[in-house]
Enzyme design. Structure first.
Site, PDB file in Angstrom:
ATOM      1  CG  ASP A 148      -7.448 -13.686   2.265  1.00  0.00           C
ATOM      2  OD1 ASP A 148      -7.378 -15.035   2.312  1.00  0.00           O
ATOM      3  OD2 ASP A 148      -7.820 -13.748   1.613  1.00  0.00           O
ATOM      4  CD  GLU A 149     -11.577 -10.948   7.642  1.00  0.00           C
ATOM      5  OE1 GLU A 149     -10.090 -11.826   7.879  1.00  0.00           O
ATOM      6  OE2 GLU A 149     -11.723 -10.402   6.828  1.00  0.00           O
ATOM      7  N   GLY A 150      -5.789 -13.294   8.738  1.00  0.00           N
ATOM      8  CA  GLY A 150      -5.085 -13.847   9.549  1.00  0.00           C
ATOM      9  C   GLY A 150      -5.825 -15.070  10.615  1.00  0.00           C
ATOM     10  CE  LYS A 151     -11.201 -15.738   8.472  1.00  0.00           C
ATOM     11  NZ  LYS A 151     -10.993 -14.893   7.426  1.00  0.00           N
ATOM     12  N   GLY A 152      -6.321 -17.667  10.627  1.00  0.00           N
ATOM     13  CA  GLY A 152      -5.721 -19.477  11.053  1.00  0.00           C
ATOM     14  C   GLY A 152      -4.603 -19.122  11.964  1.00  0.00           C
ATOM     15  N   GLY A 175      -8.626 -20.593   3.345  1.00  0.00           N
ATOM     16  CA  GLY A 175      -7.149 -20.587   3.425  1.00  0.00           C
ATOM     17  C   GLY A 175      -6.690 -20.227   4.265  1.00  0.00           C
ATOM     18  CG  HIS A 176      -8.089 -20.828   8.132  1.00  0.00           C
ATOM     19  ND1 HIS A 176      -9.241 -20.906   8.842  1.00  0.00           N
ATOM     20  CD2 HIS A 176      -8.293 -19.497   7.683  1.00  0.00           C
ATOM     21  CE1 HIS A 176     -10.114 -20.270   9.140  1.00  0.00           C
ATOM     22  NE2 HIS A 176      -9.990 -19.748   7.816  1.00  0.00           N
ATOM     23  NE  ARG A 188     -37.256 -26.293  -2.626  1.00  0.00           N
ATOM     24  CZ  ARG A 188     -37.969 -25.495  -2.428  1.00  0.00           C
ATOM     25  NH1 ARG A 188     -39.352 -25.781  -1.420  1.00  0.00           N
ATOM     26  NH2 ARG A 188     -39.066 -25.131  -3.368  1.00  0.00           N
ATOM     27  CD  GLN A 216     -15.217 -18.271   2.983  1.00  0.00           C
ATOM     28  OE1 GLN A 216     -16.177 -18.339   3.878  1.00  0.00           O
ATOM     29  NE2 GLN A 216     -14.143 -19.122   2.583  1.00  0.00           N
ATOM     30  N   GLY A 221      -3.214 -18.366  -4.454  1.00  0.00           N
ATOM     31  CA  GLY A 221      -2.413 -17.705  -5.287  1.00  0.00           C
ATOM     32  C   GLY A 221      -1.973 -16.397  -5.903  1.00  0.00           C
ATOM     33  N   PRO A 243      -2.369 -12.337  -6.594  1.00  0.00           N
ATOM     34  CG  PRO A 243      -1.916 -11.466  -8.011  1.00  0.00           C
ATOM     35  CD  PRO A 243      -2.053 -12.403  -8.598  1.00  0.00           C
ATOM     36  CG  LEU A 245       0.490  -2.479  14.415  1.00  0.00           C
ATOM     37  CD1 LEU A 245      -0.414  -2.175  14.020  1.00  0.00           C
ATOM     38  CD2 LEU A 245       0.314  -2.443  15.916  1.00  0.00           C
TER      39      LEU A 245
HETATM   40  P1  IMP Z   1     -16.193 -17.704  -3.843  1.00  0.00           P
HETATM   41  O1  IMP Z   1     -16.339 -18.440  -2.070  1.00  0.00           O
HETATM   42  O2  IMP Z   1     -15.155 -19.044  -4.096  1.00  0.00           O
HETATM   43  O3  IMP Z   1     -17.435 -18.294  -4.518  1.00  0.00           O
HETATM   44  O4  IMP Z   1     -15.866 -17.165  -4.255  1.00  0.00           O
HETATM   45  C1  IMP Z   1     -17.156 -16.057  -4.125  1.00  0.00           C
HETATM   46  C2  IMP Z   1     -15.732 -13.928  -3.186  1.00  0.00           C
HETATM   47  O5  IMP Z   1     -15.197 -14.641  -2.275  1.00  0.00           O
HETATM   48  C3  IMP Z   1     -14.356 -14.174  -4.158  1.00  0.00           C
HETATM   49  O6  IMP Z   1     -14.242 -12.628  -4.526  1.00  0.00           O
HETATM   50  C4  IMP Z   1     -13.576 -15.070  -3.292  1.00  0.00           C
HETATM   51  O7  IMP Z   1     -12.071 -14.017  -4.114  1.00  0.00           O
HETATM   52  C5  IMP Z   1     -13.771 -15.038  -2.159  1.00  0.00           C
HETATM   53  N1  IMP Z   1     -13.693 -15.668  -1.292  1.00  0.00           N
HETATM   54  C6  IMP Z   1     -14.145 -16.963  -1.113  1.00  0.00           C
HETATM   55  N2  IMP Z   1     -13.482 -17.524  -0.263  1.00  0.00           N
HETATM   56  C7  IMP Z   1     -12.288 -16.578   0.236  1.00  0.00           C
HETATM   57  C8  IMP Z   1     -11.549 -16.486   1.154  1.00  0.00           C
HETATM   58  O8  IMP Z   1     -10.887 -17.540   2.313  1.00  0.00           O
HETATM   59  N3  IMP Z   1     -10.178 -15.400   1.334  1.00  0.00           N
HETATM   60  C9  IMP Z   1     -11.003 -14.347   0.614  1.00  0.00           C
HETATM   61  N4  IMP Z   1     -11.460 -14.322  -0.032  1.00  0.00           N
HETATM   62  C10 IMP Z   1     -12.183 -15.364  -0.355  1.00  0.00           C
END
Ligand code: IMP
Length: 423
Positions: free
Chosen positions: A12-16, A39-40, A140, A220, A298, A300, A328
């Site tokens: 969620d750093e804003g990669k999208g 989620g981008h 496998r 991620q 969704g 928080p 920023l």
């Molecule tokens: P999973 O990837 O669904 O197995 O979740 C493992 C961990 O990664 C959890 O803490 C999720 O909230 C986090 N996570 C997975 N995908 C994202 C993402 O795109 N953004 C932020 N956190 C993520």
């Protein structure tokens, strides 16, 4: 320059937005790990679009978008995203989906939920089946996108897997998962996807030989990497630089530059240690200012100050050349901005990110304080206009992490991005 874009925090750093901004200069954009847990968020013609599986390159018609074999694919989700993108007017005839990408099957989603609700594993996953799907790869027994193109083969393979999974589900006291109607729906999705399915590795290597410019799009973030993150509170893939190579079949020589994305503060969704987390009213305020709610679930997001110990770790493990600092502007109204510069624990003070799983949970952050700039940055277009207090914050980040700041984002729009070169 072939460029890798990676998240340096917990996702969620804003990669999208960053990738969408950068993608214009590339011929190919490739995703190499993760799945629809990502989620981008991208703003396209004033509309908010959330991509889960599709690479951000789809917004540029001349750009080849690749979903490489390191990505776990839920085909129904992918079909829906392609349809949604087409409804926005995007043609999407420039997509290559790896035949070797592992499938996320309904059993995986079921087990993700069962594990999450058990006392053995509460990670706060996205419940999309990501972990169990990657487990099948390592175990496998995975099925792949290419399997969808052979109806008889797929039906017999999924029947065997159903037996395996239904034993597990029964052991957990759960009802069995029927193969139908899911298998037929998956096969139908396979037919829809057939024209896009191919050898993504070969396509990427060809692009490389032809001198095309490739952007590798991470999902991620570094601290969620299965090997280098805050285990066990991580995702199940390599979100760091290594994932580019294992997930695409290209060599390290294919990469010229690594751009790391970080927010100007920190967020995390799901469970796990977060030393610089802000609770109470301060946390509430930052969450509201930054609109920190998950793009996929969704939920928080947990919020806190920028953790420079963790950020430097991320810069070093990925070989980051430059930082793309986002949001920023969210800090504009604050009297004071803080950043963690060390951790304190029973063992004393350290500026090193702990390598032992769980060790991060026991540390207390040591902060450095910066005066707030109390100026709206949303209209900023040139770095020379940056208030001195904001500049001091950025200079410190660059100095501490050893990576220069290459881009700054001060709002949701593509135009609210400034290319800078702060050493
Ligand atoms: P999973 O990837 O669904 O197995 O979740 C493992 C961990 O990664 C959890 O803490 C999720 O909230 C986090 N996570 C997975 N995908 C994202 C993402 O795109 N953004 C932020 N956190 C993520």
């Amino acid at each position: 320059m072939n460029t890798v874009v990676l998240g340096l925090q917990w996702g969620d750093e804003g990669k999208g937005k960053a990738i969408d901004y950068l993608a214009g200069g590339f011929d190919v954009v490739a995703r190499f790990q993760g799945g629809h847990n990502a989620g981008h968020t991208v703003y396209y013609r004033g509309q908010k679009v959330v991509l889960h599986l599709l690479p951000s390159g789809i917004f540029y018609p001349d750009c080849l978008a690749v979903i490489a074999h390191g990505v776990v694919v839920q085909p129904l989700q992918l079909v829906e995203e392609i349809r949604n993108a087409r409804a926005l007017g995007l043609r999407l005839d420039n997509l290559v989906l790896s035949a070797n990408a592992p499938l996320i099957l309904p059993f995986h989603q079921r087990l993700d939920v069962v594990f999450e609700d058990s006392r053995y594993q509460r990670i706060g996953t996205t419940r999309r089946g990501i972990g169990p799907a990657y487990e099948d790869v390592v175990g496998r027994r995975a099925l792949f996108v290419g399997d969808l193109l052979d109806e008889q083969g797929f039906r017999s393979k999924i029947a065997v897997l159903a037996e395996y999974y239904n034993r597990l589900l029964a052991a957990w006291g759960q009802p069995a998962e029927a193969v139908e109607p899911a298998a037929s729906a998956y096969l139908e999705a396979g037919e829809f996807l057939r024209p896009m399915v191919g050898d993504s590795g070969a396509r990427l290597r060809r692009a490389l030989r032809e001198g095309k410019k490739i952007l590798f799009e991470g999902a991620q973030g570094t601290l969620l990497d299965i090997h280098l993150g805050t285990y066990p509170f991580v995702t199940s893939s390599n979100t760091t630089i290594a994932g580019v190579f294992s997930g695409t079949g290209l060599s390290p020589r294919a990469v010229d530059r690594v751009i790391g994305i970080s927010k100007a503060y920190a967020t995390r969704v799901g469970e796990g240690p977060f030393p610089s987390e802000l609770g109470g009213k301060e946390g509430e305020r930052l969450r509201e200012l930054g609109n920190e709610y998950g793009a996929t679930t969704g939920r928080p997001r947990r919020v806190g100050w920028l953790d420079l110990v963790a950020l430097r770790h991320a810069v070093q493990v990925n070989g980051v050349d430059s930082l793309f600092l986002t949001k920023l502007d969210v800090l504009d109204g604050l009297d004071e901005v803080r950043a963690a510069v060390a951790y304190e624990s029973g063992g004393g003070r350290s500026e090193d990110f702990p390598c032992l799983a769980g060790a991060l949970a026991g540390v207390r952050p040591v902060y450095r304080s910066f005066p707030g700039w109390k100026t709206e940055l949303g209209g900023l277009r040139r770095i020379a206009e940056l208030p001195g207090a904001a500049r001091a914050y950025l200079d410190f980040i660059a100095e501490y992490t050893g990576a220069r700041i290459g881009h700054l984002s001060v709002g949701t729009e593509r135009e609210q991005t400034i290319a800078v070169d702060l050493k």
